[in-house]
Design an enzyme around this catalytic site. Structure first.
Site, PDB file in Angstrom:
ATOM      1  N   ASP A 122       0.841  -1.206   0.000  1.00  0.00           N
ATOM      2  CA  ASP A 122       0.000   0.000   0.000  1.00  0.00           C
ATOM      3  C   ASP A 122       0.874   1.254   0.000  1.00  0.00           C
ATOM      4  OD1 ASP A 122      -2.160  -1.689   0.208  1.00  0.00           O
ATOM      5  OD2 ASP A 122      -2.330  -1.477   2.385  1.00  0.00           O
TER       6      ASP A 122
HETATM    7  N1  URA Z   1      -1.190  -5.922   3.864  1.00  0.00           N
HETATM    8  C1  URA Z   1      -1.698  -4.669   3.873  1.00  0.00           C
HETATM    9  O1  URA Z   1      -2.725  -4.423   4.472  1.00  0.00           O
HETATM   10  N2  URA Z   1      -1.019  -3.720   3.237  1.00  0.00           N
HETATM   11  C2  URA Z   1       0.154  -3.934   2.586  1.00  0.00           C
HETATM   12  O2  URA Z   1       0.735  -3.008   2.028  1.00  0.00           O
HETATM   13  C3  URA Z   1       0.663  -5.232   2.586  1.00  0.00           C
HETATM   14  C4  URA Z   1      -0.038  -6.223   3.244  1.00  0.00           C
END
Ligand code: URA
Length: 243
Positions: free
Chosen positions: A105
């Protein structure tokens, strides 16, 4: 030996973007084996034919490259994006066929493999392969033994199936101004959208900070600051391929 187009060869070996190198070819700045070539589609064998750009030889890069990138928060895991900074903005001037293996993310930090090896990426991301990914997270609330138990059995994050068994390690639980916070390590074997955040949400917790520490045998290098990267060692590449 695989043949590739002249414009692709030039772009992949650092001579410029695809449109820049097409211009160089049309402007008669490129020779292959001593002959000026004016067609971008001309096919050549990268390790046999000699290519000169304005008289300077272009040495072909190795077929595949692998980089361990410490993704900082604030950039998206995409090759291009019209609105946001991308992880590939950190690789400007590098070969143009590199891409990130999977997604973190925008606000997540940590290990991201950057490569042009599509087969390895496909293997690491294939849902059936269940490659372990370990995250460090700071979350709201008190992580408990019950959470460990629930995550080891799988939880319902709204997909067709429960999550695969995950390993939760509680690093610390602390209280600040009447609010509880926990630091955890979580190892999951899937890579669903926002997976860690959704798993914590099911337990009534919110992820406040998330960082990926490892993917398969590959570990985040503690000497790499956010935004920094280095080439993988031969050993790291070999053990990823062994998975
Ligand atoms: N899980 C998440 O919620 N975000 C990420 O970036 C990676 C794994």
């Amino acid at each position: 030996m695989k043949q590739i187009r002249l414009d692709k060869f030039l772009a992949e070996n650092g001579a410029g973007t695809r449109s820049q190198v097409k211009k160089y070819i049309r402007q008669k700045q490129v020779q292959v084996n001593g002959e000026i070539i004016t067609s971008p589609e001309y096919k050549l064998s990268p390790f046999q034919d000699q290519v000169l750009l304005r008289g300077t030889p272009l040495i072909p890069l190795p077929e595949f490259e692998y980089y361990l990138f410490h993704k900082p928060a604030g950039c998206v895991s995409a090759v291009s994006d019209s609105r946001h900074k991308t992880v590939m903005d950190y690789f400007r001037g590098y070969r143009s066929d590199l891409f990130p293996v999977g997604r973190l993310d925008k606000d997540t930090e940590g290990l991201l493999l950057i490569t042009n090896d599509g087969a390895l990426a496909h293997f690491l991301l294939a849902p059936g392969k269940h490659v372990d990914k370990t995250y460090y997270a700071r979350i709201s609330g008190k992580a408990t033994q019950e959470d460990i138990q629930l995550l080891s059995q799988g939880v319902d994050i709204g997909e067709k199936r429960l999550t695969l068994p995950a390993r939760l390690e509680i690093l610390s639980v602390s209280q600040e101004e009447n609010q509880w916070f926990s630091e955890i390590k979580l190892t999951i074997r899937e890579g669903k959208f926002h997976q860690v955040k959704r798993m914590m949400h099911v337990l009534g917790k919110e992820v406040l900070y998330l960082k990926r520490l490892s993917m398969g045998s590959l570990q985040l290098d503690p000497s790499l600051k956010p935004g920094a990267f280095r080439a993988l060692t031969e050993e790291e590449i070999a053990s990823l391929k062994e998975l």
